[in-house]
Design a protein around this motif. Structure first.
Motif, PDB file in Angstrom:
ATOM      1  N   VAL A 111       0.826  -1.205   0.000  1.00  0.00           N
ATOM      2  CA  VAL A 111       0.000   0.000   0.000  1.00  0.00           C
ATOM      3  C   VAL A 111       0.865   1.262   0.000  1.00  0.00           C
ATOM      4  N   VAL A 112       1.952   1.244   0.786  1.00  0.00           N
ATOM      5  CA  VAL A 112       2.870   2.380   0.777  1.00  0.00           C
ATOM      6  C   VAL A 112       3.483   2.549  -0.612  1.00  0.00           C
ATOM      7  N   LEU A 113       3.829   1.443  -1.242  1.00  0.00           N
ATOM      8  CA  LEU A 113       4.369   1.496  -2.600  1.00  0.00           C
ATOM      9  C   LEU A 113       3.350   2.093  -3.561  1.00  0.00           C
ATOM     10  N   ALA A 114       2.093   1.664  -3.424  1.00  0.00           N
ATOM     11  CA  ALA A 114       1.039   2.214  -4.281  1.00  0.00           C
ATOM     12  C   ALA A 114       0.861   3.706  -4.049  1.00  0.00           C
ATOM     13  N   ALA A 115       1.029   4.143  -2.805  1.00  0.00           N
ATOM     14  CA  ALA A 115       0.923   5.575  -2.508  1.00  0.00           C
ATOM     15  C   ALA A 115       2.031   6.355  -3.211  1.00  0.00           C
ATOM     16  N   HIS A 116       3.233   5.800  -3.238  1.00  0.00           N
ATOM     17  CA  HIS A 116       4.334   6.456  -3.954  1.00  0.00           C
ATOM     18  C   HIS A 116       4.013   6.581  -5.438  1.00  0.00           C
ATOM     19  N   VAL A 117       3.547   5.499  -6.033  1.00  0.00           N
ATOM     20  CA  VAL A 117       3.230   5.524  -7.464  1.00  0.00           C
ATOM     21  C   VAL A 117       2.106   6.512  -7.740  1.00  0.00           C
ATOM     22  N   ALA A 118       1.084   6.511  -6.893  1.00  0.00           N
ATOM     23  CA  ALA A 118      -0.044   7.425  -7.096  1.00  0.00           C
ATOM     24  C   ALA A 118       0.394   8.878  -6.988  1.00  0.00           C
ATOM     25  N   GLU A 119       1.266   9.177  -6.031  1.00  0.00           N
ATOM     26  CA  GLU A 119       1.715  10.561  -5.874  1.00  0.00           C
ATOM     27  C   GLU A 119       2.570  10.993  -7.067  1.00  0.00           C
ATOM     28  N   ILE A 120       3.405  10.109  -7.580  1.00  0.00           N
ATOM     29  CA  ILE A 120       4.213  10.440  -8.748  1.00  0.00           C
ATOM     30  C   ILE A 120       3.309  10.688  -9.955  1.00  0.00           C
ATOM     31  N   TYR A 121       2.280   9.871 -10.120  1.00  0.00           N
ATOM     32  CA  TYR A 121       1.309  10.118 -11.195  1.00  0.00           C
ATOM     33  C   TYR A 121       0.592  11.440 -10.980  1.00  0.00           C
ATOM     34  N   HIS A 122       0.225  11.709  -9.728  1.00  0.00           N
ATOM     35  CA  HIS A 122      -0.469  12.963  -9.412  1.00  0.00           C
ATOM     36  C   HIS A 122       0.384  14.171  -9.782  1.00  0.00           C
ATOM     37  N   LEU A 123       1.688  14.066  -9.591  1.00  0.00           N
ATOM     38  CA  LEU A 123       2.603  15.160  -9.933  1.00  0.00           C
ATOM     39  C   LEU A 123       2.974  15.157 -11.411  1.00  0.00           C
ATOM     40  N   ARG A 124       2.488  14.160 -12.156  1.00  0.00           N
ATOM     41  CA  ARG A 124       2.750  14.008 -13.602  1.00  0.00           C
ATOM     42  C   ARG A 124       4.241  13.892 -13.898  1.00  0.00           C
ATOM     43  N   GLY A 136       1.012  26.968 -16.636  1.00  0.00           N
ATOM     44  CA  GLY A 136       1.091  26.237 -15.375  1.00  0.00           C
ATOM     45  C   GLY A 136      -0.233  25.854 -14.787  1.00  0.00           C
ATOM     46  N   GLN A 137      -1.295  25.787 -15.613  1.00  0.00           N
ATOM     47  CA  GLN A 137      -2.605  25.402 -15.099  1.00  0.00           C
ATOM     48  C   GLN A 137      -2.721  23.883 -15.124  1.00  0.00           C
ATOM     49  N   ASP A 138      -3.185  23.319 -14.031  1.00  0.00           N
ATOM     50  CA  ASP A 138      -3.200  21.861 -13.909  1.00  0.00           C
ATOM     51  C   ASP A 138      -4.052  21.195 -14.994  1.00  0.00           C
ATOM     52  N   ALA A 139      -5.218  21.770 -15.259  1.00  0.00           N
ATOM     53  CA  ALA A 139      -6.100  21.152 -16.253  1.00  0.00           C
ATOM     54  C   ALA A 139      -5.436  21.111 -17.619  1.00  0.00           C
ATOM     55  N   GLY A 140      -4.796  22.218 -17.978  1.00  0.00           N
ATOM     56  CA  GLY A 140      -4.106  22.262 -19.256  1.00  0.00           C
ATOM     57  C   GLY A 140      -2.966  21.274 -19.308  1.00  0.00           C
ATOM     58  N   SER A 141      -2.223  21.170 -18.197  1.00  0.00           N
ATOM     59  CA  SER A 141      -1.099  20.236 -18.162  1.00  0.00           C
ATOM     60  C   SER A 141      -1.592  18.817 -18.393  1.00  0.00           C
TER      61      SER A 141
END
Length: 585
Positions: free
Chosen positions: A404-417, A546-551
């Motif tokens: 689960v901690v590993l999944a949290a790392h992957v999810a956060e990296i995806y969240h930051l694109r 730098g707009q998130d939606a556009g990114s």
């Protein structure tokens, strides 16, 4: 704590590793273990010790998971796109930097501090230099700005950063202050954001922790793992802790403080090698709150294994010091913090070194158990040490918790694109193994050299993100602006760079890098190109702004369209053509 009264923590300083009560308690535990071996045998005593360690490991794992989930839910709290309008006159703000053997990198720090968006007459910069470091002092004075000061720290013990900061605190005149390390590159508006938040929040909020990231994140595998670690630590874990208003283990840089509060709680513990972590606990015990600040400081990730192990060992040793401190007077400490915050401090700080050293042992035992079980060999010795239900609890905590901690790392990296880091986020168990090895070193060092400060060497990654950049984006001197705004635009889009990263490698203010990209975008739009279709231009403009939606929209285009990468390359070529045709440089 109210008014101007001074306050003393229930646990005292880290000059003594163990208090008399802790020594006595350790002696009683040792005697109990000896008596248990005589009465019931070594296997039974070992099973009890392993059982307690398993329960501690499991509780720490689940507490971290709770904070990670809370951090995801609260990820938008307090987000400031820009500093709120500040009507009243800006307060005096102090920036301190404790420097030791940093002559080679101090110029970059001072240039970054000069780019802070804060009135010069309201900004105080104190460069704290040790008395026996004339090289760093000379480098500071050579690049000193008007109104800034070099403060020489007199001889004394211990030779630690917190001792230098305590000396600097005596010279501080700002209403608020922050601390930066020698390699730091903070957001230009970070002080303005901090002032805006301090004015918006109640006086009980004494500290604001900015997010840390790395400008050499792509240097090698270690820096990529380090970046994934920081992304989850600052983006999820600290956010979750702050969401519950529990004691925040502050970092040693880019934390902003109310000056009067830090003086009232006595500054830093000069004997603790993770001084701001302990200060975060002390602020909580004094009735104050520490929160996060929606701003980023870029710094250098240690790119070599041995220095990284030394740095991580010091952090673990400091957490162990702090854990021993807050358990000296548990009843008084729990009353001061509150029961839940105190339990949080125990789980996040005090138990962290135990969990780190236990993790590699548990993985090794699990591996041996699986091999023996699959091969049909006798596993009864392991089962005697790990009786049920402790065996199941340990295995579930180790496997499910880490997954689960590993999944949290992957999810956060995806969240930051930051898609280039996803594979490294998946491989984080390798990094955790290295962290466990470093933890063993730190805990053992606590026994023979508890106050030794293993200084982190800076300047090892200064050129890491420059060497593989397109040559057109780098100016010949690193001090003049680049001539090719199109190359800046390409780096933003095609190479996934960020404005703070580009500001570091180009040696330019972040605002200037943004201006170059916007100018290039305007030229592209005005000059026209049949290959640049409207549905592409809009997300590209949003990305540059730098707009998130556009990114996200642009990122989706780049991932779906087979010719998207080639199109982005053509953008740069078209920009070069538009510059030539338009007479631009």
């Amino acid at each position: 704590m109210t008014g101007g009264e001074t306050w003393t923590a229930p646990w005292g300083g880290a000059e003594r590793t163990l208090s008399r009560r802790q020594v006595a308690a350790a002696a009683l535990v040792a005697l109990a273990c000896v008596a248990g071996v005589v009465a019931w045998g070594a296997a039974t005593v070992l099973a009890v010790i392993v059982g307690l360690a398993t329960l501690l490991f499991a509780s720490t794992t689940y507490l971290r998971l709770a904070y990670l989930f809370a951090g995801r839910r609260s990820s938008g709290e307090g987000a400031l796109l820009a500093a709120a309008p500040l009507g009243a006159p800006l307060p005096r703000y102090t920036v301190m930097a404790a420097l030791y053997h940093e002559a080679a990198v101090v110029q970059g720090l001072l240039e970054s501090l000069a780019q802070l968006d804060y009135p010069a007459d309201r900004l105080e910069v104190l460069l704290l230099v040790e008395h026996d470091d004339p090289e760093t002092e000379a480098a500071c004075r050579a690049h000193l700005r008007p109104g800034w000061s070099v403060v020489v720290v007199p001889p004394g013990v211990p030779r630690t950063k917190p001792r230098a900061l305590n000396h600097g605190l005596g010279h501080t005149t700002g209403e608020f202050f922050t601390i930066y390390d020698a390699e730091d590159r903070p957001d230009a508006d970070q002080l303005l954001k901090a002032v805006s938040e301090f004015r918006r929040l109640p006086q009980s909020v004494a500290a604001l922790q900015a997010r840390l990231d790395f400008y050499n994140s792509r240097q090698n595998a270690l820096t990529r793992w380090f970046t994934c670690d920081y992304a989850t630590h600052f983006g999820l874990l600290l956010s979750g802790i702050a969401h519950h208003r529990h004691p925040l283990p502050l970092g040693g840089t880019s934390t902003h403080f109310r000056t009067d509060v830090i003086r009232r709680v006595g500054g830093w513990d000069a004997w603790n090698v993770t001084e701001d972590c302990e200060l975060g606990m002390r602020l909580a015990a004094a009735g104050f709150v520490s929160l996060r600040l929606a701003s980023v400081t870029m710094e250098e990730a240690v790119p070599r294994l041995r220095p990284w192990v030394r740095q991580r060992s010091r952090w673990v040793k400091g957490y162990a010091q702090t854990g021993l401190q807050i358990t000296r007077a548990p009843v008084r400490s729990a009353r001061a913090m509150g029961l839940r915050p105190y339990l949080s401090a125990l789980g996040i700080v005090a138990a962290a070194p135990v969990a780190l050293v236990a993790q590699i042992v548990f993985w090794a035992v699990l591996a041996v158990y699986v091999v023996l079980r699959v091969s049909g060999a006798d596993v009864s010795p392991i089962e005697r040490v790990f009786p049920e239900p402790l065996l199941t609890l340990g295995m579930v905590s180790l496997i499910v918790g880490n997954f689960v901690v590993l999944a949290a790392h992957v999810a956060e990296i995806y969240h930051l694109r930051r898609h280039d880091l996803v594979a490294y986020a998946v491989a984080m168990p390798i990094y955790w193994t290295l962290a466990s090895i470093a933890a063993w070193r730190g805990v053992l060092q606590l026994l023979w050299s508890p106050h030794f400060w293993e200084k982190t060497e800076h300047g090892m990654g200064g050129a890491a993100d420059v060497g593989h950049l397109p040559a057109a984006v780098l100016s010949p001197s690193r001090t003049a602006p680049p001539r090719d705004g199109g190359a800046v635009l390409e780096l933003l889009v095609r190479h996934g760079r960020t404005y703070p990263e580009l500001a570091v490698v180009l040696g330019l203010p972040e605002a200037e890098v943004r201006r170059l990209a916007l100018e290039a975008l305007d030229r592209l739009h005005a000059f026209g190109d049949s290959r640049v279709e409207p549905e592409w231009y809009a997300p590209l403009a949003d990305y540059v702004l730098g707009q998130d939606a556009g990114s996200g929209e642009l990122a989706d285009h780049l991932e779906r369209a087979p010719d998207a990468r080639a199109w982005v390359a053509s953008v740069r070529r078209e920009l070069e053509r538009s510059y030539r045709a338009g007479g631009g440089e």
